[in-house]
Design a protein around this motif. Structure first.
Motif, PDB file in Angstrom:
ATOM      1  N   SER A 198       0.818  -1.214   0.000  1.00  0.00           N
ATOM      2  CA  SER A 198       0.000   0.000   0.000  1.00  0.00           C
ATOM      3  C   SER A 198       0.854   1.267   0.000  1.00  0.00           C
ATOM      4  O   SER A 198       2.061   1.246   0.234  1.00  0.00           O
ATOM      5  CB  SER A 198      -0.970   0.027   1.181  1.00  0.00           C
ATOM      6  N   GLN A 199       0.171   2.382  -0.245  1.00  0.00           N
ATOM      7  CA  GLN A 199       0.843   3.654  -0.482  1.00  0.00           C
ATOM      8  C   GLN A 199       1.585   4.172   0.738  1.00  0.00           C
ATOM      9  O   GLN A 199       2.640   4.775   0.616  1.00  0.00           O
ATOM     10  CB  GLN A 199      -0.192   4.687  -0.950  1.00  0.00           C
ATOM     11  N   TRP A 249       4.781   1.426  -3.807  1.00  0.00           N
ATOM     12  CA  TRP A 249       4.792   2.792  -4.309  1.00  0.00           C
ATOM     13  C   TRP A 249       6.179   3.421  -4.303  1.00  0.00           C
ATOM     14  O   TRP A 249       6.393   4.456  -4.928  1.00  0.00           O
ATOM     15  CB  TRP A 249       3.844   3.653  -3.468  1.00  0.00           C
ATOM     16  N   THR A 271       3.451  -2.815  -8.988  1.00  0.00           N
ATOM     17  CA  THR A 271       3.514  -1.373  -8.803  1.00  0.00           C
ATOM     18  C   THR A 271       2.903  -0.680 -10.013  1.00  0.00           C
ATOM     19  O   THR A 271       2.769  -1.281 -11.089  1.00  0.00           O
ATOM     20  CB  THR A 271       4.979  -0.912  -8.608  1.00  0.00           C
ATOM     21  N   ASP A 458      -8.459   6.422  -3.812  1.00  0.00           N
ATOM     22  CA  ASP A 458      -7.654   7.567  -4.233  1.00  0.00           C
ATOM     23  C   ASP A 458      -8.516   8.619  -4.918  1.00  0.00           C
ATOM     24  O   ASP A 458      -8.323   9.832  -4.721  1.00  0.00           O
ATOM     25  CB  ASP A 458      -6.548   7.102  -5.194  1.00  0.00           C
TER      26      ASP A 458
END
Length: 883
Positions: A198-199, A249, A271, A458
């Protein structure tokens, strides 16, 4: 066996519990010290073997440790109760003395079991099973992407593989298929580890994710290097394994994480950026390609629905709409879902124009997929639905949101029409939720949970950077103290969920703020006294799952607050006056350490849901003097009963009632002067648990309409209860969907009466010996050692799909008739073969349907039972034809 003998001596001495209480308590303390010493030795041995040799404990060892922890917690309660002997009516020396003797026996048995003569360790290491996955879309393209990746995995010279592609192209879906194929080829790789990065990932989260996947425990290890060493040693012992790092990320140091080098370890990362693959020194970089035009059209048609026939004119426009999605599966799915059941060519032309002109105009949202997703967002049918969707962005990435919790947030925020009946608003909330799932803006992950795709989240966060103005810092490992700089003046909603925040300082000025989510933070240093003084518009305040000890007085001035959530704040001892909170709808004080309800409860005239129950029996919240507001629909109480409440007339609208550990309650609805209003006509869910003196639901004759809306009934561990209700009441429960009776040791019959015909005219019945419950779907009877009878009448339940009967050895008859039901029923029935063969049946077809679920000696009947069931089914059918 000296420990058992020592326990037996104390058992013989139980004739005078009160006199021997002090002496027995000292014995118990001594026994506990020896047990805890053994526990410490076992844990040390487990930890050493786990780190050095990768060994895991047996299930019985884990269970033993859990039982030791449980009895240690109970010991704390006993010692606290001992200090109250003679001061409180609940702490009599005789009652406590009995409990102490019982615990001496239990501790002795635990000490004996803790020898573990056959060793502590299991032979097998944990391994993840197949992952649920969706069908690959675009056969040619998807298979080409899949095979490229598989060939790279089989190449011994390739250690790190990078898989990249734009958001929504299907990288994670392909990886789930790869993961499952690896498991099927277990001879190639010993173990497969999947971690969603995850980001907002960091080294700690990644380490803990891998540790969970391999069963390594270091949840209390705060040092990054020590975690790295443990992981390195644990992974190094594996001969050959694959680590899948999904949704990376940025570059992450594998060395710092603790991932060893060498060809024995294969790493696959996904990614959106090719640069991430390069920075990670990937030896093979694979781009996941978009769908071809033909594949995209097939996917689009499939998501429109097989039953949808397009006119030639509409089909031509629909193909153009598909082309605007650029071959992105997620975009195609969301757009097609928003166009289901649309057959007006003008609507399709408008949709195409909107999609062509769709410009995100959202800061940072320049990915090709975002205009497509924004189109689907814009086409949500109302501003209310769009607001409900955006609200989901407040939760951390990949967070599973409970349906009921989410709908309560929406209702408290006023996102659902704030007029009309509370239950109708709940129903409307479910309708909105199901609609968002239908158009693929939310994903169903369990029966009662949803999750947002990270790309759609997002999009929502991008939209809320301006209006409405959200500040979302959820699940990003913020530590320490935060102050006014983190609370912008123009913010509408703020979320700091799931961080490590210890303190809230200052006095933020947030006049527009309506939601503040702070749950799952320590907050061990508490909150500054004036923190909420300038948040006058606040509607939702969630401080649940924190370590706060008290609330600041400024909470008392939040006059627009609709939901105050403090559940699982186990150190919370005091809540200030709520007298000014007249708009409050939901108050959750369950599993806290408060002893008395806050001042001003009588002023909460709009309260709809009240939770005051606790799973910890030490935390008794006194609410016997509580005056419930008119219109309350949900009540979750502890150590209380309805008869103790000053006024029952307000319970006419009560829809959910959960009562646990009420020692004084004998009848849920006793005879009272105001008995005309004690029938709970609106109740939908009723749950009673651990009520030692409960004799039944109702005392005396009930009025028409009593329990008419009841859907869910569960009664657990009520030790003197001999039956649940009368036949007269039972036959009224036409809405009943679930009934569960568990652990009631004296119960001999579930439904009392029925020797003679008692079915009233006007109710669903086939004859005087039957009761029709058309909506009953689930029926559970568990650990009812004295149960002989369920009901004298035949219960016809055509909708039944789940039945569980366990621990009912004296039950003589199962009076259920499934009508014309087929093999859609599932369940579990445990008992001896002799018990099963002796059972009486009113409907042979029911016996046939249930036979495959019989467990004899702990084993399911299996194929032989199923074959026997099929044979009996044929015999029944043959008999019916002859008749």
């Amino acid at each position: 066996m000296e420990f058992i003998w020592e326990a037996a001596k104390y058992t013989w001495a139980q004739y005078d519990y009160g006199r021997n209480l002090k002496e027995n308590l000292e014995v118990l303390k001594t026994q506990m010290r020896e047990l805890r010493t053994r526990e410490s030795d076992v844990k040390n041995e487990l930890n050493t073997a786990e780190v050095m040799h990768g060994k895991k404990p047996k299930g019985e060892v884990t269970l033993w440790l859990e039982n030791v922890e449980k009895i240690t917690s109970q010991m704390t309660t006993i010692e606290e109760d001992y200090t109250q002997v003679g001061r409180h009516f609940l702490c009599s020396p005789v009652t406590l003395g009995k409990l102490v003797v019982k615990k001496i026996e239990e501790v002795a048995k635990l000490r004996e079991k803790g020898r573990f003569s056959e060793g502590l360790f299991a032979h097998l290491l944990p391994e993840m099973g197949n992952m649920p996955t969706t069908k690959l879309v675009g056969k040619t393209t998807a298979e080409r992407n899949l095979e490229k990746l598989w060939e790279s995995l089989m190449d011994d010279e390739v250690r790190i593989i990078g898989v990249y592609g734009m958001g929504g192209v299907g990288k994670t879906t392909i990886m789930t298929h790869i993961h499952n194929r690896i498991l099927q080829s277990s001879r190639i790789f010993g173990i497969t580890i999947w971690v969603t990065v995850s980001q907002d990932a960091n080294i700690e989260r990644l380490q803990k994710g891998i540790a969970i996947a391999i069963g390594l425990e270091f949840s209390h290890e705060d040092d990054e290097i020590r975690r790295s060493v443990k992981l390195f040693q644990a992974l190094k012992r594996r001969e050959k394994f694959v680590i899948i790092l999904d949704d990376m990320w940025k570059k992450i140091s594998l060395e710092k994480v603790g991932i060893p080098e060498g060809n024995a370890c294969k790493i696959v990362l996904t990614t959106r950026s090719k640069n991430v693959c390069r920075s990670m020194n990937c030896q093979k970089i694979i781009q996941v390609e978009v769908l071809s035009r033909e594949e995209a059209w097939e996917l689009f048609k499939g998501k429109l629905g097989a039953d949808m026939v397009l006119s030639p004119e509409v089909e031509q426009i629909a193909k153009l709409v598909t082309e605007e999605c650029d071959g992105l599966p997620l975009g195609i799915i969301t757009v097609a879902s928003s166009m289901r059941k649309k057959d007006d060519v003008r609507e399709w032309r408008n949709a195409l124009d909107e999609l062509k002109c769709s410009m995100t105009e959202i800061e940072g949202m320049n990915d090709e997929v975002f205009p497509i997703l924004k189109f689907s967002y814009d086409r949500l049918k109302s501003e209310s639905v769009r607001s409900c969707f955006l609200y989901c962005a407040l939760f951390p990435e990949d967070y599973r949101i409970g349906d009921e919790d989410l709908i309560r947030y929406w209702m408290a925020e006023g996102l659902i029409d704030d007029t009309g009946d509370w239950e109708k608003k709940v129903d409307k909330g479910h309708t909105i939720l199901n609609g968002l799932i239908d158009v693929c803006m939310l994903v169903r992950c369990k029966d009662d949970e949803v999750v947002m795709h990270d790309l759609i989240r997002d999009l929502a966060i991008g939209i809320t950077r301006k209006s409405p103005r959200f500040v979302v810092n959820a699940g990003i490992q913020i530590r320490g103290s935060i102050g006014i700089e983190e609370f912008p003046e123009d913010a509408d909603r703020i979320s700091f969920m799931s961080n490590k925040i210890e303190m809230l300082s200052g006095k933020p000025n947030c006049p527009k703020l309506s939601t503040l989510l702070l749950r799952k933070n320590p907050l061990s240093r508490n909150i500054s006294p004036e923190f909420f003084n300038r948040m006058n518009s606040l509607r939702v305040l969630d401080l649940s799952d924190t370590q706060i000890q008290y609330l600041p007085a400024s909470v008392s001035n939040l006059e627009n607050l609709h939901a105050l959530l403090l559940n699982n704040c186990r150190r919370l001892r005091e809540v200030p006056s709520l007298a000014k909170l007249k708009r409050l709808r939901i108050l959750n004080l369950s599993d806290t350490d408060i002893k008395e309800l806050p001042d001003g409860m009588e002023c909460l005239v709009n309260l709809k849901e009240l939770y005051v129950a606790s799973t910890d029996r030490r935390n008794i919240v006194s609410c016997n003097s509580l005056v419930l507001p008119d219109g309350i629909v949900k009540l979750y109480m502890y150590e209380c009963d309805l008869s103790s409440l000053p006024c029952l007339s307000h319970l006419q609208r009560l829809q959910t009632c959960i009562i646990i550990y009420s020692r004084s309650m004998e009848w849920l609805l006793p005879i009272r002067d105001d008995s005309t209003i004690t029938s709970l006509p609106s109740i939908r869910k009723l749950s009673l648990g651990g009520i030692p003196n409960l004799r039944g639901l109702c005392e005396g004759v009930l009025l028409p309409g009593s329990f008419a809306c009841l859907r869910y009934l569960t009664v657990q561990y009520c030790q003197v209860l001999e039956n649940v209700m009368s036949l007269e009441l039972f036959q009224h429960l036409q809405c009943l969907e679930y009934i569960g009776i568990i652990g009631c040791s004296k119960m001999e019959e579930v439904i009392k009466g029925g020797e003679e015909a008692m079915v009233e005219e006007g109710y669903n019945s086939i004859n005087n010996n039957t009761i029709l419950l058309p909506n009953l779907r689930s029926f559970h009877l568990v650990d009812l050692g004295k149960l002989k009878s369920i009901c004298k009448q035949v219960i016809i339940c055509p909708s039944l799909n789940t039945i569980v009967i366990k621990g009912c050895p004296r039950l003589k008859k199962i009076p259920l008739s499934l009508g014309n039901s087929t093999s859609d029923v599932e369940g579990e029935i445990q008992g001896s073969k002799e018990w099963w063969d002796a059972l009486e049946w009113d409907d042979p077809n029911t016996k046939t349907l249930l036979l495959p679920f019989l467990k004899v000696g702990g084993q399911v009947g299996g194929r032989r039972m199923k074959r026997r069931a099929e044979e009996e089914s044929e015999e029944v059918a043959s008999t019916s034809r002859q008749q």
